[in-house]
Each structure stands twice: as C-alpha cells, then as structure tokens.
Design a protein around this motif. Structure first.
Motif, short mmCIF file in Angstrom:
data_model
loop_
_atom_site.label_atom_id
_atom_site.label_comp_id
_atom_site.label_asym_id
_atom_site.label_seq_id
_atom_site.Cartn_x
_atom_site.Cartn_y
_atom_site.Cartn_z
N SER A 274 14.21 47.72 -63.93
CA SER A 274 13.26 47.54 -62.83
C SER A 274 13.96 46.86 -61.65
CB SER A 274 12.02 46.76 -63.29
OG SER A 274 12.24 45.38 -63.33
N LYS A 275 14.97 46.03 -61.95
CA LYS A 275 15.77 45.44 -60.87
C LYS A 275 16.57 46.53 -60.15
CE LYS A 275 17.81 41.48 -62.52
NZ LYS A 275 17.18 40.24 -62.03
N ARG A 277 15.49 49.57 -59.80
CA ARG A 277 14.50 50.24 -58.93
C ARG A 277 14.41 49.51 -57.59
NH1 ARG A 277 9.60 49.91 -62.63
NH2 ARG A 277 10.22 51.26 -64.33
N GLU A 278 14.33 48.18 -57.68
CA GLU A 278 14.25 47.36 -56.46
C GLU A 278 15.49 47.60 -55.60
OE1 GLU A 278 12.06 45.43 -55.09
OE2 GLU A 278 13.29 44.32 -53.65
N ASP A 281 15.31 50.91 -53.85
CA ASP A 281 14.43 50.88 -52.68
C ASP A 281 15.14 50.27 -51.47
OD1 ASP A 281 12.42 52.05 -54.12
OD2 ASP A 281 11.25 50.23 -54.41
N ARG A 282 15.87 49.19 -51.70
CA ARG A 282 16.56 48.52 -50.59
C ARG A 282 17.71 49.38 -50.08
NH1 ARG A 282 12.67 46.28 -51.82
NH2 ARG A 282 12.07 47.76 -50.23
N LEU A 283 18.41 50.07 -50.99
CA LEU A 283 19.50 50.95 -50.57
C LEU A 283 18.93 52.14 -49.79
CD1 LEU A 283 21.44 50.64 -53.92
CD2 LEU A 283 22.51 50.23 -51.70
N ASP A 286 18.27 51.40 -46.32
CA ASP A 286 19.51 51.44 -45.55
C ASP A 286 20.02 52.89 -45.40
OD1 ASP A 286 21.77 50.37 -44.24
OD2 ASP A 286 22.94 50.54 -46.10
N GLN A 288 20.82 54.95 -47.83
CA GLN A 288 21.76 55.37 -48.87
C GLN A 288 21.01 56.15 -49.95
OE1 GLN A 288 24.84 52.63 -50.08
NE2 GLN A 288 24.13 51.09 -48.64
N ALA A 363 20.85 41.26 -56.84
CA ALA A 363 20.69 42.40 -55.92
C ALA A 363 22.05 42.75 -55.32
CB ALA A 363 19.70 42.04 -54.82
N GLN A 364 22.80 41.71 -54.92
CA GLN A 364 24.10 41.96 -54.30
C GLN A 364 25.03 42.70 -55.25
OE1 GLN A 364 22.40 39.08 -54.35
NE2 GLN A 364 22.88 37.78 -52.58
N TYR A 367 24.20 46.36 -55.22
CA TYR A 367 24.72 46.99 -54.00
C TYR A 367 26.24 47.17 -54.12
CZ TYR A 367 20.26 45.07 -52.23
OH TYR A 367 18.95 44.73 -52.06
N ASN B 59 9.13 45.02 -58.52
CA ASN B 59 10.25 45.46 -59.36
C ASN B 59 11.29 44.37 -59.58
OD1 ASN B 59 9.76 48.17 -60.20
ND2 ASN B 59 9.94 48.79 -58.06
N ALA B 199 20.29 45.65 -48.23
CA ALA B 199 21.46 46.32 -48.79
C ALA B 199 22.54 46.56 -47.76
CB ALA B 199 21.04 47.65 -49.43
#
Lengths: 423, 315
Positions: A274-275, A277-278, A281-283, A286, A288, A363-364, A367, B59, B199
C-alpha cells in the motif's frame, strides 16, 4: 453495513465469525493474540456458536485443526512467526491429509535475533507445504480473504488448507475503515461446509490413517496435491469474480494498480504494497509512468496473470520483505524463473531487499528505486541486489556493538578483545 | 492529510488517545488509520501511537515521519533520543507538551522551528506525567487544535472507546478531555493538513553497501555478567509450594532435580525453596514421593506472612 474502524486482527476474527466456523484450536503469540482474544470473547458471550479450545503448543493446535477438518467441520486457527515454524511438521502433514481449513498468519520476523515486527520469512518458510497462500495489503482485505480462503479450501477441485497472511503491527494493530458484510450475503457466497465424503460420526467412531508408502504411491499422492494446488488459480479467479459481484470489491489473484500503461512496475506482497501505491500516485503526479503489480495469491503461483501484468514493461522493481540466506529475495527468484524465455518479459528486473523485521521503507526509497531502475534500463544492465539500508542505520548498529563490546570486556576481561568493526 | 503522533509511556493511555482521536475523526467524516507502536510491552517504557486522517483513501502506512501535530504526554521523553519525539518536526508542525515548564522554555531548550503549546491540566500535580486521564486530556486538546471535531463528536468517541471500562471511568475521562478541548479554544485550527513527499523533489536515501564482517563482530550475541539472579521471577507466582519438613523423606534430590528453575537448593540434606525465583509451577508438588510439598495460593500465603509480621510487632 457502514464501515467501522477495525484492526487487522479484529478483521481476521470477523472473517472467522462470518464464515460461521465450528472449531477454533488456539495458542496465543504476539502479534496474533488479539485474534484469539476477540474470538474468545465472542464464543464466551454466546455471540459465536463455535467450540474454542486452547492447546499447549502450535504443533498440537495444527494437529487438532487438521483432525477436526478431517471430520468435516469448518475450522479456523491463527498463529505467527515462531508459532508457525513450531507447527511446521503438521503444516505439511495436514496438507497431505487434504484437510481443508483456514489458518491466519500474522507475519513477524524470525529469531535470531528476535523481533516482534513483520517480515515474510515466516510465511515463506511455509511456501512449499501444500497450504495455499493469500497475502493481504489492508484490513478490509484480511476479512475478505478469510471468506475467499474457505471457498478455495473447500472447493472439490482443491480441498487443501489455506493460509491468509497479514503483517504484524502494520495491519494487525492498525485500525482502518472496514465494511462488515451482511451475514445473509456471506451465507450466499459461503454456504455451510458441504463436507462431501469427509465424514465422522461420534456414535460410530472409526480410524483414519495414512500408510507408509514407497516412492511410487508416495509420488502419486504428493503430485496430486500439487495438481490440486495448481487448480487454485482458475478456481480463485472464479471465486473472486463471484465475490466482486456480491460485495463490490475486486480481489483479483494479482492486483494491478495503475500498471496498464506503466513503463516500470513495483512487484511486492503484503501491507508495504500500500506504501508502493502511495509512491505510484506521487510518481504519477510527477508524470512518471509507474505502477504496482501485487500477487495476492502466492500459492498457487499465478504465473499467467503475473506474466500478463508485467509483459512489455521496461523494468520491474522487485521488493522482497524476506531473505533466503545465500540466495536473496524469494519473490525475485520466483518471478525471474517464471518469466524466463517469455518473449515479452521485461528486460530489466531489479532486486531490493527491504522491510526486514519491520524496517520501514520510506517514500524517498520508493522514488530512488525507480531512479536506479531507470538507470539500469538506460545502461541495459541490472545492478546487483540491494539491501535497503542507510549509513545512519549502520551508525546505530555500531553504537549497539560498542555497548556489547564493553559488556563483554567487563564480563570476561581475560578474553580476546572483539575485533573493532571497520567503517 | 492530518498526520498526528502521540508520545508517552506505557500506562498513560497513549494507545487510547490515538483511538479516541481516530474514532472522533472517523465520525467527523474522515478516512482514518490509527495504530500504537511499542516493543515488548512494559509499563513506563516509551511508546507512541499515530493517527492519519484524510478525505480520500489512505495508502501511507506505518510510522509518521513528517507530523503535523506531535503530542508529548511525558516531557522527560523529550530528552530521550531513542523515543524519537522530535523526529521530522518542521516549521508547519505543532508540538503539544504535557509539562510544568512554559512553551517559551521548551522553545529555547529544544531550539525548534515549530509552534509549541502546553497541555492544559485540569488539576495541579507534582509530576505532570501522573496527570489523571492524561491520555484523554491529550486527545481532547488535540481534537481542538485540529478544529475539525465537534465537542459532541469527541464525547461520543470517548464513550465508545472507553465503554468497556464502565460509566464511572468514562465520565472522568470525558470531563478531562472536554475541559482540555474547551481550554484550547483560542488555538482552534492551529494544526493544518500536511502534504505528501513529492517524487520530483526529494532527498535520496544515503544507502550504503553493507560490508561483510566476520562472525566475531556480526553474530548478535551480548555477553553480560550473570544477572538472572537479580530478576525476581518469584513475583510472577500465583501458587506457592511449601515443604512440610516433618514429612520430607530427605531424599535430597527429587524436588531439587525436577525444579525447572533450579529454585530448590539442598542445604544440610534438606531442600530449601528460593522464593525469590520460584515461579510457582508446582512441579515439585507433583513429584515429591512422600507428598511433603503442598501448594497454597500465593495471596493467602502473603496474608499469613503479613499477619505473622504484625503479630511479631505487637509483641
């Protein structure tokens, strides 16, 4: 019913309650205990007409579970880590009996050194025993998977026990909104266990046994178990479609999250997905093109849906929350083996080991794994497997080693001093 | 998304505080995730819990690194680096501390670029960590700082989460939480929703290659002075074995050999139970050939001892 906040453990208990199980052999272990406590309170309060028995070990617990399932009743049990390993002999035996039951495992890293937090070496130690395996990423999925697991276990084309896995702490003690399905709809999806020719009459007891066999018959019975497990992929997909129709939730054998048009996908199991998935979403924010492919069903191995999900991708990032000593990540090994020789298999598959003993994945780091994989795609060569581990973490270990060295000096001043760790 | 971390010690109601806050936010229409984080459970050990609340599915999972609100229920934890109370605090964070010291004192002491507030106490106590219903007080104050939870919703959450403890305890916690909620009125909405880590603008992790080190260094072994004797496992006992020396056959070995904790020593040919370390398993009671050891309830044995001691004092 509107959703309510439940921990993964209570969601697992609700799964057993809604499945109307008859028998619950139990033995507590952190982080699974809340499942047993919850079921115990319900049985005690008359809210759940099941027989619950506490056993003296997980080995006995699994023996009792298998024996009860072999008489044709619906059986539920739960354990974790050391407990699962303690029951290991019986996991193989019960699967060999072809006794259908559901066992929840709350993942926790294995000793030694000891930890309470999750990784998947416990559940993957049971990979080859004949229990099918469903892996969950959130608390709703835990409840849903217990119901799916009974359908799978009791299907005449399978008739094997099923393990449902949830991660300790990250799911077991974490409350999230969980919708409790209506009992009538659950009954429609999961009718009472039709035991077929599995039978036992208390007034006319009989013995059930297996014989000591030579290689020929032994191979027959073992391979039949394998074939039954393989049936699980097709049967699961049919059950999941039925589930989606009744409850409105897709529980495919392989989750495909924003992966259709992705160039790169994460490939992993469990709650850390699930992390991912998060991160996806952030990528995507951007620009990507990254997605997630997550097997929910790990045994049987859904090779075809997985191959389909990763076909044509430029790269796959495999994150293994486990470690096969002297080999590396189990998911990486299985994925590469299953894709070998397939014409549209991704050219680059990178391997990362992360989340051992509940070590978080930031998160980093998600990425950065994409950055590393893009570089590998550009150069045409995948880097060696990497443990997700920072300089700061090693500094903390050095502090612990320094304390241990002082302790040893004080205890046994005559002994050779410990080698000083090099930086 | 709101990201809230609550730090305290085992026994302060830190898990309860996160559940109250989580339930209140859930009733206020948020998607919620709440969880406690602790090691081997122990009263007084540093623990924390956390709550995420958002308008969309969540999430994110696990420990919160960039908190919008940090609540510290025991200010001594601020000096314990391993408690991690200050982790990820930034200019947008609010820190709510249960302390006798002022916010200014903590601002200077911690040199933090964050807004610091002091938890309002319903009564004066010598040790702020011992503040009655500190968990509920923290939850009440935090609810007001978020500004998205109605007073009645907070009350409903407390009633639901504490229902099993009985109406008296619910009422007391309700009073404390609502008093803290009211006391923070002028700070309503001071906590804002933070954003996720982007990101396209992130600090890459400082990954290293873990070097091989030989087992003398890398085996997880701690050698310490023999300390089992200092651990008074006898405190675990619920049943106490008592030797009747009139019936003891002085075999000198059966009970002492079978004792799994080596808590029976033979002194001058007589077995003597080490009550500091006897866990009361009653194995000796079962194995003694002449049945010269009986088991009695530990609390009765202690009452008897106290009565004997009082007797002695009277004389």
């Amino acid at each position: 019913m509107p959703p309510t906040l439940l921990t993964g453990n209570v969601a697992a208990a609700w799964g057993a309650r809604l499945a109307a199980v008859d028998y619950i052999p139990a033995f507590p272990i952190t982080p699974q205990t809340e499942i047993i406590e919850t079921l115990g309170a319900w049985v005690d309060g008359g809210e759940m007409p099941a027989r619950m028995v506490t056993l003296e070990s997980e080995h006995s617990m699994l023996t009792a579970a298998g024996a009860a399932a072999a008489t044709g009743v619906r059986v539920f049990s739960a354990t974790s880590s050391q407990g699962l390993l303690y029951a290991m002999e019986m996991l193989y035996t019960v699967a060999g009996w072809r006794a259908p039951l559901v066992l929840v495992n709350v993942s926790r890293g294995l000793s030694a050194p000891i930890t309470l937090e999750p990784d998947h070496n416990d559940i993957l130690a049971a990979r080859d025993c004949g229990f099918l395996q469903i892996h969950c990423a959130d608390c709703q999925e835990v409840l849903d998977s217990v119901l799916l697991a009974y359908r799978l276990a009791e299907d005449p084309a399978i008739r094997l026990p099923v393990l449902v896995n949830l991660d300790g702490f990250y799911l077991s003690f974490t409350r999230e909104p969980v919708a409790l399905p209506e009992v009538e709809v659950v009954r429609q999806f999961l009718p009472p266990f039709d035991a077929g020719n599995i039978r036992f009459t208390a007034s006319a007891p009989e013995s059930q046994a297996v014989a000591v066999l030579g290689g020929g018959p032994y191979s027959y019975f073992r391979y039949e178990t394998h074939l039954a497990a393989l049936n699980g992929v097709a049967v699961y997909e049919q059950i999941a479609a039925e589930f989606a129709g009744l409850f409105g939730r897709k529980r495919d054998a392989v989750e495909n999250y924003r992966a259709d048009d992705a160039e790169i996908v994460f490939y992993m199991i469990g709650s850390f997905a699930s992390k991912a998935r998060e991160a996806v979403d952030r990528l995507r924010d951007d620009g990507q093109k990254v997605g997630l492919v997550r097997p929910r069903l790990l045994r049987p191995f859904p090779a075809t849906p997985i191959a389909r999900a990763v076909a044509g991708k430029q790269g796959v990032i495999v994150i293994d929350q486990n470690l096969s000593m002297g080999q590396g990540g189990v998911l990486y090994t299985e994925l590469t083996a299953s894709l070998y020789g397939k014409p549209d298999a991704p050219p680059i598959i990178t391997s990362f080991i992360g989340g051992l003993g509940g070590r978080d994945i930031s998160a980093q780091e998600f990425y950065q794994m994409v950055t590393v994989t893009r570089e590998a795609i550009a150069s045409g060569t995948a880097p060696p497997p990497r443990l997700l581990y920072t300089a700061g973490e090693l500094r903390e270990v050095r502090k612990l080693q320094a304390i241990a060295a002082v302790e040893r000096q004080e205890t046994s001043p005559g002994q050779q001093p410990r080698e000083t760790p090099h930086e | 998304m709101y990201r809230i971390r609550i730090h305290g010690r085992g026994g302060q109601g830190i898990k309860m505080a996160s559940r109250v806050l989580g339930t209140a936010l859930f009733h206020a229409g948020f998607t919620v995730q709440d969880a406690p984080k602790y090691g081997a459970e122990r009263r007084g050990a540093p623990i924390f819990s956390y709550v995420r609340a958002a308008r969309e599915p969540i999430n994110e999972r696990g420990v919160i690194y960039l908190p919008d609100l940090v609540v510290v229920a025991d200010d001594t934890l601020l000096a314990v680096p391993t408690a991690g109370t200050l982790q990820g605090i930034n200019a947008n964070s609010v820190v709510l501390i249960n302390s006798h010291e002022s916010a200014d004192t903590w601002r200077h002491r911690l040199n933090l670029d964050a807004r610091i507030l002091i938890l309002p106490a319903g009564e004066e106590v010598e040790d702020r960590a011992e503040l009655p219903h500190v968990g509920a007080t923290c939850a009440g104050a935090a609810a007001r700082l978020l500004g998205v939870i109605e007073r009645a919703t907070l009350a409903q959450a407390i009633e639901e989460e504490l229902a099993e403890l009985g109406s008296d305890i619910v009422a007391k916690n309700l009073d404390s939480a609502l008093a803290a909620f009211d006391a923070m009125a002028d700070q309503q909405c001071i906590v804002g929703e933070g954003v996720a880590i982007a990101a396209n603008d992130f600090a890459p992790p400082d990954w290293i290659e873990l070097p091989f080190e030989n087992a003398q260094v890398s085996a997880p072994a701690i050698h310490a002075a023999a300390n089992s004797v200092q651990v008074r496992t006898g405190l675990w006992r619920t049943m106490r074995p008592v030797i009747d020396y009139d019936h003891c056959s002085k075999c000198w070995w059966v009970c002492s050999t079978f004792c799994p904790d080596s808590a029976i020593n033979v002194v001058d040919d007589l077995p003597v139970i080490d009550y500091d370390h006897c866990k009361g398993c009653m194995v000796c009671v079962g194995v003694c050939p002449p049945h010269a050891i009986r088991g009695i309830a530990e609390y009765l044995a202690q009452q008897e001892e106290e009565a004997d001691a009082a007797d002695t004092t009277d004389r």
